[in-house]
Scaffold this motif. Structure first.
Motif, PDB file in Angstrom:
ATOM      1  N   PRO A 127       0.819  -1.220   0.000  1.00 10.13           N
ATOM      2  CA  PRO A 127       0.000   0.000   0.000  1.00 10.13           C
ATOM      3  C   PRO A 127       0.850   1.266   0.000  1.00 10.13           C
ATOM      4  CG  PRO A 127      -0.108  -1.109   2.119  1.00 10.13           C
ATOM      5  CD  PRO A 127       0.672  -1.997   1.226  1.00 10.13           C
ATOM      6  N   LEU A 128       0.310   2.319  -0.610  1.00  9.59           N
ATOM      7  CA  LEU A 128       0.981   3.616  -0.578  1.00  9.59           C
ATOM      8  C   LEU A 128       0.871   4.196   0.828  1.00  9.59           C
ATOM      9  CD1 LEU A 128      -0.331   5.468  -3.759  1.00  9.59           C
ATOM     10  CD2 LEU A 128       1.878   4.390  -3.438  1.00  9.59           C
ATOM     11  N   TYR A 129      -0.240   3.858   1.431  1.00 13.09           N
ATOM     12  CA  TYR A 129      -0.520   4.387   2.754  1.00 13.09           C
ATOM     13  C   TYR A 129      -1.338   3.353   3.499  1.00 13.09           C
ATOM     14  CZ  TYR A 129      -2.046   7.378   6.458  1.00 13.09           C
ATOM     15  OH  TYR A 129      -2.278   7.894   7.703  1.00 13.09           O
ATOM     16  N   ARG A 130      -1.027   3.120   4.744  1.00 10.71           N
ATOM     17  CA  ARG A 130      -1.740   2.084   5.462  1.00 10.71           C
ATOM     18  C   ARG A 130      -1.996   2.467   6.907  1.00 10.71           C
ATOM     19  NH1 ARG A 130      -1.143  -4.169   4.916  1.00 10.71           N
ATOM     20  NH2 ARG A 130      -2.848  -4.633   6.309  1.00 10.71           N
ATOM     21  N   GLU A 131      -3.219   2.276   7.319  1.00 11.91           N
ATOM     22  CA  GLU A 131      -3.565   2.503   8.724  1.00 11.91           C
ATOM     23  C   GLU A 131      -4.043   1.217   9.373  1.00 11.91           C
ATOM     24  OE1 GLU A 131      -5.161   7.091   8.437  1.00 11.91           O
ATOM     25  OE2 GLU A 131      -6.594   5.471   8.546  1.00 11.91           O
TER      26      GLU A 131
END
Lengths: 156, 130
Positions: B77-81
């Motif tokens: 992922p480019l961004y992951r929470e």
């Protein structure tokens, strides 16, 4: 991409069940994650639900996944405005158990709103959303200009 | 859902081959209600389908394990929470619960467990005979 910074609930640290699961490092990370602007917003900020958002990219699409357990499809709103995807909605409280004795109430109830600034332009008219197992998946096809291109090397 | 639990549960993980490899779990958020017929437990397990649920009862200990669906995304992922770990939480049950009649449902990532009380402990009305 600091727009997407996830806010952590402080009240969870206070619960004895969670106490041992947090390390000092997590606490410090959380302290520095909070900007001064957030402090001023006060109690409204503290009571908000911030579901986790993931952003994926492949050759064809951008994919946004949001963890939204137990919502109704009609309670989820998705909008795309100038390269920003906004997802909002509400999880309603369970009236069925309004008169029952409550031992634990850790699950969020209420409104949420998350926004994602998309890193590439997308075809707004071809965006699809699917809700499965409590996870909302929004697929946003990239515009032709944003897709990666193979460049042929010519021998001179 | 920020808590990751690194404890090593005694069952399921310790196989002779893996030698108790430490595994990470996320503690799901739960609501527990008591009604006159029993208890209702609701747990948030986003990304877990019916097939990914593993609920076991050992004595008085109820263990809920939820395995997340492996996403079809090959790309990182480019961004992951979200925390990729599976869910796990253990509860000690009230001895009054009739464990044979526990039932579980999962709908859109929310597990609902009905834990009925056994007939002997339920409040009952006694009619006075003449």
């Amino acid at each position: 991409m600091n727009v997407l910074k996830r806010w952590h609930r402080p009240e969870l640290t206070a619960a004895p069940t969670f106490g041992r699961l947090f390390s000092l490092r997590d606490e410090l990370d959380r302290l520095f994650d909070t900007s001064f602007g957030d402090w001023n917003r006060g109690s409204q900020q503290l009571s908000q639900w911030n579901p986790a958002v993931d952003l994926f990219e492949d050759k064809e699409n951008l994919t946004v996944k949001v963890e939204l357990p137990g919502l109704k499809v009609e309670d989820i709103n998705i909008s795309l405005n100038e390269g920003t995807l906004s997802i909002s909605g509400e999880r309603k409280s369970e009236e069925k158990f309004a008169n029952a004795e409550t031992y634990r109430a850790e699950r969020f109830v209420g409104h949420f709103q998350r926004s994602v600034v998309l890193p590439t332009p997308v075809k707004a008219d071809q965006v699809k959303a699917q809700y499965t197992d409590g996870v909302l998946t929004v697929t946003l096809p990239k515009t032709e200009a944003a897709k990666p291109k193979q460049i042929q090397v010519n021998v001179a | 859902m920020t808590a990751i639990n690194t404890e090593n549960p005694k069952s399921a993980i310790c196989t002779p081959e893996s030698k108790c490899a430490p595994r990470q779990f996320v503690t799901p958020e739960v609501n527990i209600y008591e009604t006159k017929d029993g208890y209702v437990l609701k747990a948030d397990l986003p990304g877990v389908s019916k097939a990914g649920l593993d609920i076991t009862l050992e004595g008085n200990e109820l263990t809920i394990i939820g395995h997340r669906n492996a996403g079809n995304s090959v790309q990182p992922p480019l961004y992951r929470e979200s925390l990729g770990a599976d869910y796990r939480r253990v509860f000690e049950l009230d001895p009054a619960i009739d464990t044979a009649r526990i039932n579980a449902q999962v709908e859109q990532g929310v597990l609902t467990l009905h834990l009925p009380k056994s007939e002997e402990v339920k409040p009952r009305k006694i009619t006075v005979t003449e």
